[in-house]
Scaffold this active site. Structure first.
Site, PDB file in Angstrom:
ATOM      1  N   LYS A   6       0.846  -1.196   0.000  1.00  0.00           N
ATOM      2  CA  LYS A   6       0.000   0.000   0.000  1.00  0.00           C
ATOM      3  C   LYS A   6       0.883   1.247   0.000  1.00  0.00           C
ATOM      4  CE  LYS A   6      -0.522  -0.075   5.037  1.00  0.00           C
ATOM      5  NZ  LYS A   6      -1.365  -0.617   6.122  1.00  0.00           N
TER       6      LYS A   6
ATOM      7  N   TYR B 230      17.825  30.304   7.043  1.00  0.00           N
ATOM      8  CA  TYR B 230      16.758  31.225   7.458  1.00  0.00           C
ATOM      9  C   TYR B 230      16.820  31.485   8.947  1.00  0.00           C
ATOM     10  CZ  TYR B 230      14.388  30.838   2.960  1.00  0.00           C
ATOM     11  OH  TYR B 230      14.069  30.898   1.630  1.00  0.00           O
TER      12      TYR B 230
ATOM     13  N   ARG C 180     -11.005   0.360  13.946  1.00  0.00           N
ATOM     14  CA  ARG C 180     -10.588   1.118  12.769  1.00  0.00           C
ATOM     15  C   ARG C 180     -10.860   0.227  11.576  1.00  0.00           C
ATOM     16  NH1 ARG C 180      -4.617   1.392  10.637  1.00  0.00           N
ATOM     17  NH2 ARG C 180      -5.523  -0.469   9.657  1.00  0.00           N
TER      18      ARG C 180
HETATM   19  C1  LIG Z   1      -0.687  -1.770   6.653  1.00  0.00           C
HETATM   20  C2  LIG Z   1      -1.348  -3.032   6.987  1.00  0.00           C
HETATM   21  C3  LIG Z   1      -0.594  -4.198   7.150  1.00  0.00           C
HETATM   22  C4  LIG Z   1       0.927  -4.207   7.127  1.00  0.00           C
HETATM   23  O1  LIG Z   1       1.368  -3.738   8.367  1.00  0.00           O
HETATM   24  P1  LIG Z   1       2.943  -3.598   8.651  1.00  0.00           P
HETATM   25  O2  LIG Z   1       3.049  -3.311  10.114  1.00  0.00           O
HETATM   26  O3  LIG Z   1       3.371  -2.439   7.823  1.00  0.00           O
HETATM   27  O4  LIG Z   1       3.569  -4.855   8.250  1.00  0.00           O
HETATM   28  C5  LIG Z   1      -1.263  -5.382   7.388  1.00  0.00           C
HETATM   29  N1  LIG Z   1      -2.610  -5.409   7.462  1.00  0.00           N
HETATM   30  C6  LIG Z   1      -3.378  -4.310   7.320  1.00  0.00           C
HETATM   31  C7  LIG Z   1      -4.855  -4.421   7.423  1.00  0.00           C
HETATM   32  C8  LIG Z   1      -2.778  -3.080   7.083  1.00  0.00           C
HETATM   33  O5  LIG Z   1      -3.523  -1.993   6.959  1.00  0.00           O
END
Ligand SMILES: *Cc1c(COP(=O)(O)O)cnc(C)c1O
Length: 372
Positions: A45, A266, A140
């Site tokens: 993702k 800056y 969530r």
């Molecule tokens: C992002 C995500 C993962 C992966 O989690 P990591 O800690 O990055 O390995 C697995 N399952 C779901 C539902 C996620 O949203």
């Protein structure tokens, strides 16, 4: 590449570049596979945690991952178009699910509410593979336990259009590295799975753990572990040394010798205490260099760590190289896997008071992507 003009070595400038290191991804998949008998899903993702979904997915599959995970079915199509044929699960679908696209590209869809499942069943002209997503304690996403029976009724009545192939949950506290913190979620997922089997569905792919659970708690592994952070060298449980999977470099675009008392950047927040050499590097907060950094922050140039001084600008940072005059065009390494003078993702997270994930996903679009 350098040329000598009138005795001055001139190096050509190189664009800021983020290089994916497939060998790092492969080492991390191997490390995860050594800790579990479950299948490995490569979660790519957010464009592969900022490194590119396709190269990360390819490296992970080559190293033995047999599933791919994304948040949106449209991301899955990108993987299909790149030639990846493994099963893909899409679980968030923030702009809704295109049932036809899911069917045509063989994308499994995670569904976490009765309403979403009714919608998908109504839209599906041809069968869509569904993983029922139970809320295992995160609040969530995922279906609340009290709605699970209704979800199963809807799934049964939509047979032919909905094919239930999996059950999933997500762990809220796996990064604690404490199995006790996961026990309630494991129990809930088992109960949810058993209800799905009793309702006559199966075989099922059951999955709960992400990277931290995969590395620390076998009770969470079920059939499949979903690994995202771990692919790119981040262990949220901080129990396992994983391999860095990225190198971030940029050129020195300007160098100068300055006297003691020179204010830098800056606001002149930083004042050189003694005569020194400064090098300007052509990346700034627009490229993902965090603006809030501890004074310990630095980059590697020619094998030595040099501190970032003064405020981070939009396109530039200034590095104090002390007694070393660095030529324009020299390569600064902001991030790499080798340790020593070269900063790690974990170094950046500490300097910025954040987690390594936000550093990687924050590296901006002007930074060119390449694959080692
Ligand atoms: C992002 C995500 C993962 C992966 O989690 P990591 O800690 O990055 O390995 C697995 N399952 C779901 C539902 C996620 O949203």
């Amino acid at each position: 590449m350098s040329a000598v003009i009138e005795g001055v070595a001139l190096s050509r400038l190189h664009a800021p570049t983020l290089t994916v290191l497939p060998t790092g991804v492969a080492a991390n998949v191997a490390r995860v596979r050594a800790s579990t008998g479950a299948a490995v899903m490569a979660v790519v993702k957010a464009d592969g945690y900022g490194l590119g979904a396709v190269p990360i997915a390819r490296a992970a599959v080559t190293a033995g991952a047999t599933w791919l995970g994304v948040t949106d079915a449209a991301d899955a199509v990108e993987l299909r178009e790149a030639g990846l044929t493994e099963p893909i699960l899409a679980w968030l679908n923030p702009s809704g699910v295109d049932a036809r696209l899911a069917h045509e590209h063989r994308v499994d869809i995670a569904v976490g509410s009765v309403e979403e499942l009714r919608q998908l069943a109504a839209d599906a002209a041809a069968p869509v593979r569904v993983h029922l997503h139970l809320d295992t304690g995160m609040a969530r996403g995922g279906c609340p336990a009290e709605d699970w029976a209704e979800l199963l009724r809807v799934a049964r009545s939509a047979r032919g259009r909905i094919e239930v192939t999996g059950v999933m949950g997500h762990l809220p506290r796996a990064d604690a590295g404490d199995p006790c913190a996961n026990a309630a979620a494991v129990r809930r997922l088992r109960q949810g799975r058993d209800a799905v089997l009793r309702a006559g569905f199966g075989p099922l792919t059951v999955h709960l753990a992400a990277t931290a659970g995969a590395l620390t708690d076998p009770a969470t592994h079920f059939d499949l572990v979903r690994i995202g952070a771990g692919l790119v060298g981040i262990d949220p449980s901080e129990t396992t040394a994983l391999a860095g999977a990225a190198r971030w470099t940029a050129s020195v675009v300007h160098s100068a010798r300055v006297p003691a008392g020179t204010p830098v950047g800056y606001g002149g927040d930083h004042v050189a205490e003694r005569a020194t050499h400064l090098s300007v590097i052509g990346v700034g907060y627009a490229d993902g260099v965090p603006r809030e950094l501890s004074p310990a922050a630095g980059v590697a140039i020619e094998g030595a760590r040099h501190p970032i001084v003064g405020r981070v600008s939009m396109d530039q940072i200034v590095v104090d190289t002390g007694g070393t005059a660095v030529p324009r065009g020299a390569e600064a390494v902001l991030l790499g896997p080798e340790g020593g003078a070269v900063p790690s993702l974990q170094d950046w997270a500490r300097w910025a008071g954040t987690i390594p994930h936000t550093i990687l996903t924050g590296i901006g679009p002007r930074v060119q992507r390449s694959i080692a």
